[in-house]
Design a protein around this motif. Structure first.
Motif, short mmCIF file in Angstrom:
data_model
loop_
_atom_site.label_atom_id
_atom_site.label_comp_id
_atom_site.label_asym_id
_atom_site.label_seq_id
_atom_site.Cartn_x
_atom_site.Cartn_y
_atom_site.Cartn_z
N ASP A 131 0.83 -1.19 0.00
CA ASP A 131 0.00 0.00 0.00
C ASP A 131 0.87 1.26 0.00
O ASP A 131 0.64 2.20 -0.76
CB ASP A 131 -0.91 -0.02 1.23
CG ASP A 131 -1.74 1.25 1.35
OD1 ASP A 131 -2.51 1.55 0.43
OD2 ASP A 131 -1.60 1.94 2.38
N ALA A 142 -3.53 6.32 -6.39
CA ALA A 142 -3.80 6.16 -4.97
C ALA A 142 -4.72 7.25 -4.45
O ALA A 142 -5.63 6.99 -3.65
CB ALA A 142 -2.49 6.15 -4.18
N ARG A 146 -7.68 4.83 -3.80
CA ARG A 146 -7.32 4.22 -2.51
C ARG A 146 -8.26 4.77 -1.45
O ARG A 146 -8.17 5.93 -1.06
CB ARG A 146 -5.86 4.55 -2.19
CG ARG A 146 -5.34 4.09 -0.85
CD ARG A 146 -3.87 4.47 -0.75
NE ARG A 146 -3.28 4.23 0.56
CZ ARG A 146 -3.23 5.12 1.54
NH1 ARG A 146 -3.74 6.33 1.36
NH2 ARG A 146 -2.67 4.80 2.71
#
Length: 383
Positions: A131, A142, A146
């Protein structure tokens, strides 16, 4: 074939459990100072780990706004709490002269908790490393995709996979009594035998090798390689961008990798050696005696994880005077206001005006205080 009332054991495992302990410390003799120290150390590890992980679960769960990082930490703390909560029973096993007195069902449950934590910890640490790697390598992606929902699903998959990996260890755990009357909570591969004719020794050997290598690869080697290569990729990306890598950044990365290796390598190495070493080799006795200690070192990882992944904020020393909740909020909470402002204006703009923004300090790439700040800084450079 033995009668249904007689326990069936693998020749190798039974011989190991019986013959390796021909000259052990008599279970009736007094506890030596060294044994008392080891037992006290177990109790200390258990108390510190339970309190530590309970604090993290309580504060992050109820006093910190939900974020990607807080979800990682909650799952890691839940796994570590299970492990440290089971450690008192392992301490009791040590205090009783290394004899299991809590019965076969609890033997299976207790061992399963240990293996579940082993798999969940390895999987989670690998996922957290990936991550962080994505935040640095793919900051725009991201920033846009994310989110807490995806991470929660990933954690659910990790727990499901860990449970599946743990089921065989539950099924093949048993209590075995040696010649000295000590009861061992150990593997018994001579269970769930096939209906067709088979060679017991060959079957047990295959199962033993499968268990040992599965633990080594899935819970240790593969997660370790993912952690190492993720941090190498992060470091290389920051170097190409000309970002400085402060000593604190390097120290945190080294601490993460080294602690994982130190805590779990002894157990996995001894487990593989136990499988691959011939039964009559002299080292089998040392392996059998060393595995409980190696398991204790593995438990230590559940105490170190909160320190490395929660209390790694650079400003912790100056903020320690604040309430613990304020510290955790500062360490874990992402800048939701800034994130909302950026998303309200649509996808990340590629306009040249962003080029005037100052890049953030590279240490935030791995500090849990605000990983999204790294993506902002890197995306600014890309524009």
């Amino acid at each position: 074939m033995a009668s249904p009332s007689s326990p069936v054991y693998c020749p190798r495992i039974f011989t190991t459990m019986v013959n390796v302990t021909l000259n052990p410390i008599n279970s009736t003799q007094k506890i030596t100072p060294l044994s008392a120290f080891v037992i006290s150390l177990h109790g200390l590890f258990s108390s510190v780990g339970i309190v530590e992980n309970l604090l993290i679960l309580g504060i992050v769960g109820f006093h910190v706004r939900r974020s990607v990082i807080s979800i990682w930490i909650l799952n890691l703390a839940a796994s570590d709490l299970l492990a440290t909560a089971s450690l008192p029973f392992f301490t009791l096993y040590m205090a009783k002269g290394r004899t299991w007195t809590l019965g076969t069902p609890f033997c299976r449950l207790h061992s399963s908790i240990f293996f579940l934590n082993m798999f969940v910890s390895g999987f989670l640490l690998a996922a957290i490393s990936m991550d962080r790697c994505l935040v640095v390598l793919k900051p725009v992606w991201a920033q846009n995709y994310r989110n807490t929902a995806i991470v929660a699903k990933v954690c659910g998959v990790i727990w499901a996979l860990a449970v599946l990996c743990t089921v065989p260890f539950y099924l093949f755990r048993d209590t075995i009594t040696d010649r000295n009357g000590r009861i061992k909570c150990y593997y018994n591969y001579a269970q769930l035998l096939p209906a067709q004719p088979f060679d017991l020794e060959s079957l047990c050997k295959r199962r033993e090798e499968a268990f040992g290598l599965t633990k080594f690869f899935l819970a240790f080697l593969i997660p370790l390689l993912i952690i190492i290569f993720s941090y190498i990729a992060v470091n290389a990306k920051l170097a190409r961008r000309g970002c400085r890598r402060p000593y604190r950044f390097v120290r945190l990365v080294v601490a993460v990798v080294v602690s994982f290796i130190i805590c779990w390598a002894p157990y996995h190495i001894l487990s593989v050696m136990e499988v691959l070493t011939p039964l009559d080799h002299p080292s089998q006795q040392s392996i059998a005696r060393g595995l409980p200690t190696a398991a204790t070192i593995g438990f230590l990882n559940s105490i170190l994880n909160p320190v490395l992944y929660v209390f790694s904020c650079p400003d912790l020393c100056s903020k320690i005077r604040h309430s613990l909740g304020a510290v955790m909020e500062s360490v874990l909470a992402e800048d939701l206001a800034e994130l909302a402002r950026r998303r309200s204006s649509g996808r990340i703009s590629n306009s040249t005006s962003e080029a005037t923004l100052k890049p953030r300090n590279a240490i935030t790439a791995l500090c849990l205080k605000g990983e999204m700040e790294v993506s902002e800084g890197l995306s600014t450079h890309e524009n």
